[in-house]
Design a protein around this motif. Structure first.
Motif, PDB file in Angstrom:
ATOM      1  N   ILE A 157       0.737  -1.312  -0.072  1.00 31.33           N
ATOM      2  CA  ILE A 157      -0.039   0.174  -0.109  1.00 31.33           C
ATOM      3  C   ILE A 157       0.883   1.395  -0.199  1.00 31.33           C
ATOM      4  O   ILE A 157       0.568   2.189  -0.610  1.00 31.33           O
ATOM      5  N   SER A 158       1.938   1.171   0.725  1.00 28.98           N
ATOM      6  CA  SER A 158       2.763   2.368   0.939  1.00 28.98           C
ATOM      7  C   SER A 158       3.446   2.767  -0.463  1.00 28.98           C
ATOM      8  O   SER A 158       3.797   4.105  -0.640  1.00 28.98           O
ATOM      9  N   LEU A 159       3.785   1.748  -1.186  1.00 27.31           N
ATOM     10  CA  LEU A 159       4.215   2.181  -2.584  1.00 27.31           C
ATOM     11  C   LEU A 159       3.155   2.479  -3.648  1.00 27.31           C
ATOM     12  O   LEU A 159       3.392   3.690  -4.418  1.00 27.31           O
ATOM     13  N   SER A 160       2.016   1.923  -3.702  1.00 30.54           N
ATOM     14  CA  SER A 160       1.120   2.102  -4.694  1.00 30.54           C
ATOM     15  C   SER A 160       0.464   3.360  -4.351  1.00 30.54           C
ATOM     16  O   SER A 160       0.166   4.214  -5.294  1.00 30.54           O
ATOM     17  N   THR A 161       0.278   3.880  -3.138  1.00 36.60           N
ATOM     18  CA  THR A 161      -0.222   5.278  -2.636  1.00 36.60           C
ATOM     19  C   THR A 161       0.845   6.227  -3.196  1.00 36.60           C
ATOM     20  O   THR A 161       0.632   7.405  -3.322  1.00 36.60           O
ATOM     21  N   TRP A 162       2.178   5.972  -2.995  1.00 36.68           N
ATOM     22  CA  TRP A 162       3.294   6.825  -3.123  1.00 36.68           C
ATOM     23  C   TRP A 162       3.112   7.396  -4.818  1.00 36.68           C
ATOM     24  O   TRP A 162       3.135   8.247  -5.108  1.00 36.68           O
ATOM     25  N   PHE A 163       3.142   6.287  -5.692  1.00 31.68           N
ATOM     26  CA  PHE A 163       2.908   6.450  -6.959  1.00 31.68           C
ATOM     27  C   PHE A 163       1.753   7.144  -7.243  1.00 31.68           C
ATOM     28  O   PHE A 163       1.734   8.002  -8.264  1.00 31.68           O
ATOM     29  N   ARG A 164       0.681   6.751  -6.784  1.00 27.91           N
ATOM     30  CA  ARG A 164      -0.563   7.502  -6.922  1.00 27.91           C
ATOM     31  C   ARG A 164      -0.576   8.969  -6.674  1.00 27.91           C
ATOM     32  O   ARG A 164      -0.842   9.920  -7.535  1.00 27.91           O
ATOM     33  N   ASP A 165       0.064   9.450  -5.600  1.00 23.17           N
ATOM     34  CA  ASP A 165       0.130  10.585  -5.180  1.00 23.17           C
ATOM     35  C   ASP A 165       1.051  11.575  -5.699  1.00 23.17           C
ATOM     36  O   ASP A 165       0.822  12.906  -6.024  1.00 23.17           O
ATOM     37  N   TYR A 166       2.175  10.866  -6.104  1.00 21.18           N
ATOM     38  CA  TYR A 166       3.371  11.709  -6.684  1.00 21.18           C
ATOM     39  C   TYR A 166       3.735  11.560  -8.040  1.00 21.18           C
ATOM     40  O   TYR A 166       4.431  12.254  -8.443  1.00 21.18           O
ATOM     41  N   LEU A 167       2.941  10.474  -8.746  1.00 24.89           N
ATOM     42  CA  LEU A 167       3.240  10.379 -10.173  1.00 24.89           C
ATOM     43  C   LEU A 167       1.700  10.437 -10.810  1.00 24.89           C
ATOM     44  O   LEU A 167       1.623  11.205 -11.807  1.00 24.89           O
ATOM     45  N   TYR A 168       0.862   9.500 -10.620  1.00 26.77           N
ATOM     46  CA  TYR A 168      -0.319   9.216 -11.242  1.00 26.77           C
ATOM     47  C   TYR A 168      -1.150  10.551 -11.228  1.00 26.77           C
ATOM     48  O   TYR A 168      -1.603  11.031 -12.312  1.00 26.77           O
ATOM     49  N   ILE A 169      -1.379  11.168 -10.232  1.00 29.45           N
ATOM     50  CA  ILE A 169      -2.249  12.215 -10.025  1.00 29.45           C
ATOM     51  C   ILE A 169      -1.784  13.558 -10.620  1.00 29.45           C
ATOM     52  O   ILE A 169      -2.266  14.243 -11.517  1.00 29.45           O
ATOM     53  N   PRO A 170      -0.213  13.879 -10.570  1.00 33.94           N
ATOM     54  CA  PRO A 170       0.195  14.878 -11.136  1.00 33.94           C
ATOM     55  C   PRO A 170       0.179  14.933 -12.670  1.00 33.94           C
ATOM     56  O   PRO A 170       0.225  15.756 -13.525  1.00 33.94           O
ATOM     57  N   LEU A 171       0.266  13.397 -13.332  1.00 37.81           N
ATOM     58  CA  LEU A 171       0.134  13.187 -14.585  1.00 37.81           C
ATOM     59  C   LEU A 171      -1.364  13.609 -15.214  1.00 37.81           C
ATOM     60  O   LEU A 171      -1.642  13.575 -16.403  1.00 37.81           O
ATOM     61  N   GLY A 172      -2.259  13.752 -14.223  1.00 42.58           N
ATOM     62  CA  GLY A 172      -3.659  14.053 -14.788  1.00 42.58           C
ATOM     63  C   GLY A 172      -4.486  12.903 -14.145  1.00 42.58           C
ATOM     64  O   GLY A 172      -5.892  12.826 -14.430  1.00 42.58           O
ATOM     65  N   GLY A 173      -4.037  11.847 -13.839  1.00 38.87           N
ATOM     66  CA  GLY A 173      -4.888  10.691 -13.164  1.00 38.87           C
ATOM     67  C   GLY A 173      -5.802  10.232 -14.347  1.00 38.87           C
ATOM     68  O   GLY A 173      -5.432   9.852 -15.275  1.00 38.87           O
ATOM     69  N   SER A 174      -7.051   9.885 -13.950  1.00 44.85           N
ATOM     70  CA  SER A 174      -8.096   9.432 -14.803  1.00 44.85           C
ATOM     71  C   SER A 174      -9.176  10.546 -14.956  1.00 44.85           C
ATOM     72  O   SER A 174     -10.181  10.310 -15.464  1.00 44.85           O
ATOM     73  N   ARG A 175      -8.616  11.718 -14.948  1.00 44.06           N
ATOM     74  CA  ARG A 175      -9.425  12.854 -15.337  1.00 44.06           C
ATOM     75  C   ARG A 175      -9.622  13.189 -16.726  1.00 44.06           C
ATOM     76  O   ARG A 175     -10.529  13.917 -16.998  1.00 44.06           O
ATOM     77  N   GLY A 176      -8.558  12.914 -17.607  1.00 45.40           N
ATOM     78  CA  GLY A 176      -8.818  13.207 -18.912  1.00 45.40           C
ATOM     79  C   GLY A 176      -9.634  12.237 -19.611  1.00 45.40           C
ATOM     80  O   GLY A 176     -10.391  11.388 -19.187  1.00 45.40           O
ATOM     81  N   GLY A 177      -9.195  12.318 -20.990  1.00 44.05           N
ATOM     82  CA  GLY A 177      -9.786  11.389 -22.061  1.00 44.05           C
ATOM     83  C   GLY A 177      -9.293  10.143 -22.106  1.00 44.05           C
ATOM     84  O   GLY A 177      -8.527   9.719 -21.221  1.00 44.05           O
ATOM     85  N   LEU A 178      -9.779   9.272 -22.731  1.00 46.75           N
ATOM     86  CA  LEU A 178      -9.428   7.771 -22.814  1.00 46.75           C
ATOM     87  C   LEU A 178      -7.837   7.639 -23.105  1.00 46.75           C
ATOM     88  O   LEU A 178      -7.234   6.790 -22.415  1.00 46.75           O
ATOM     89  N   THR A 179      -7.396   8.433 -24.036  1.00 43.15           N
ATOM     90  CA  THR A 179      -5.871   8.402 -24.080  1.00 43.15           C
ATOM     91  C   THR A 179      -5.088   8.607 -23.034  1.00 43.15           C
ATOM     92  O   THR A 179      -4.098   7.822 -22.686  1.00 43.15           O
TER      93      THR A 179
END
Length: 486
Positions: A287-309
């Motif tokens: 959990i500590s790694l997956s949430t780290w990547f979520r908060d410091y990489l996935y969300i800054p990249l835009g997460g799932s807010r954008g379009g399909l691509t």
């Protein structure tokens, strides 16, 4: 120093007694003791690499102090990127230098251009992936003004090098762990007993489950050409429980040990093999790694807010980077990519948040549909673990092909000794899964044993004695924790 070693059985009570009965009047002295103990603990492997931790500590402490005083955004970005580049630079050099060099040479060779280079005999510092991410979280959070920079160097250095979770996590956030070094800590008997109980369960996972499964997994994976399909399936299953028992066992020992000293670490595993889909698995695994990547990489990249691509891009980035974090081998990247493929149908159908609560909450048994979902998810996970365990991608593919070549439904063709060991290990796995299932609504499986047994102390202590007996019987097979290599 290994948690399951004689040295640690001397080290831990010594530090514990000094901490609570000699230095208990001074928070500063307690922190200084933890810092010294952490450096001894880490230096037990190779004292030379202490310089890396010290350098990283000084760097991020200084950058944090500079960010506190600096208001110009351009300078703040320079300070942030200085921390990121230097920390990831060290990680990249020690962990990935030869990987990139070898693949660079292979690419030129593929196009008919021969070049000569020499690889370096680089020793990977234990735990560098863990404490690098821990210090990075501090700098990033200070930059984003989510955290006030620490002004006490001893407290900050103790946070970076805190020995229970230094070499294999959990990867602690500065927002959670760092403030605990500034608060007065009082000895709590109930908290210490709870810590000891979690340490006990962690040792059982490591010594009884993981180390026994490792012997068979190593045998079968290293000689897969000689075994039939059913034996190869067993080998994959044994590795599946080896890595879970090994890594979650370490996390349990780390969290329990921290509790002995008055600290609360974040949970790192939440019964991942009871997951009903791969999205739930990744909410429950490391959990500590997956949430780290979520908060410091996935969300800054835009997460799932954008379009399909963007969704597809970000999903693959997060899983591929997660795979690559584990090591400099294409097997880890393929493992990450395979998990991304598993995850995509759930993401695209908006079903990736379907299972938040633990399975069959408040019930003894799951529904038939839930049972099938768990078995399916477990099977997909086992398949992916083959790539994680294999020496290279070719090894993994050949292993999978060999499963279906013959004997998939025949008895395993192990010799008598290893067949007996396999039966014994499967029996322990069944016992382990039963305890995990019954305790799945707790932070760790045997946390609520006192509630379940009530005043029947004889039942509780009989269970503890049984676990200690198993640990004692198999304690001679001392092996390093798998995640020390990451």
């Amino acid at each position: 120093m290994l948690f399951n070693s004689i040295e640690f059985t001397i080290f831990l009570p010594t530090v514990f007694l000094l901490y609570w009965f000699v230095l208990n009047k001074s928070l500063k002295l307690q922190n200084a003791l933890l810092l010294a103990a952490s450096y001894v603990f880490y230096g037990w492997w190779d004292y030379r690499f202490l310089s890396l931790i010290v350098f990283s500590t000084i760097l991020d402490y200084s950058i944090g102090r500079a960010l506190l005083k600096e208001e110009r955004q351009s300078i703040r970005k320079v300070l942030l990127w200085s921390s990121i580049v230097v920390n990831l630079g060290f990680l990249g050099f020690f962990k990935y230098y030869n990987f990139f060099l070898d693949n660079f040479v292979a690419a030129f060779t593929f196009f008919g251009k021969e070049i000569s280079t020499s690889s370096l005999n680089i020793i990977l510092p234990v735990g560098i992936s863990f404490y690098t991410f821990q210090t990075l979280s501090y700098t990033i959070d200070v930059y984003k003004r989510k955290l006030t920079p620490e002004t006490n160097f001893i407290a900050f250095a103790s946070f970076v090098s805190f020995f229970p979770q230094l070499v294999a996590g959990p990867i602690e956030r500065a927002t959670n762990l760092l403030p605990q070094f500034s608060k007065t800590r009082r000895f709590s008997y109930s908290k210490a007993i709870d810590g000891m109980r979690q340490i006990l369960w962690g040792l059982f996972k490591k010594i009884v489950i993981a180390d026994n499964c490792a012997r068979l997994a190593n045998l079968i994976f290293n000689n897969y050409e000689t075994y039939n399909g059913s034996t190869l399936v067993l080998g994959a299953i044994f590795f599946t429980f080896q890595i879970y028992g090994d890594f979650s066992g370490y996390s349990d020992i780390a969290i329990g040990t921290s509790r002995l000293f008055g600290f609360d670490l974040k949970r790192n595993f939440a019964y991942p093999y009871f997951s009903r889909d791969i999205a739930e698995f990744w909410r429950r695994w490391h959990i500590s790694l997956s949430t780290w990547f979520r908060d410091y990489l996935y969300i800054p990249l835009g997460g799932s807010r954008g379009g399909l691509t963007m969704k597809l891009r970000n999903t693959f980035i997060i899983f591929l980077v997660s795979g690559f974090w584990h090591g400099a081998n294409w097997t880890f990247i393929v493992w990450g990519g395979l998990n991304a493929i598993y995850f995509l149908p759930l993401l695209l159908s908006n079903k990736n948040r379907n299972h938040i609560d633990i399975i069959a909450k408040g019930k003894l048994f799951p529904s038939f549909r839930e049972f099938i979902a768990v078995i399916t998810t477990f099977g997909l996970t086992v398949l992916a673990w083959i790539f994680f365990r294999a020496e290279n991608v070719t090894h993994a593919i050949n292993y999978i092909i060999s499963i279906f070549k013959g004997g998939l439904f025949a008895l395993p063709n192990l010799d008598n000794y290893n067949l007996l060991l396999a039966v014994l290990s499967l029996t322990f796995i069944a016992f382990f899964l039963t305890i995990e299932w019954l305790g799945r609504e707790n932070e760790y499986a045997i946390e609520g044993i006192q509630i379940k047994t009530g005043n029947r102390r004889i039942l509780r202590w009989s269970f503890y004695t049984l676990i200690w007996t198993f640990i004692f019987i198999f304690s001679g097979n001392e092996q390093e924790f798998i995640y020390f290599q990451f």
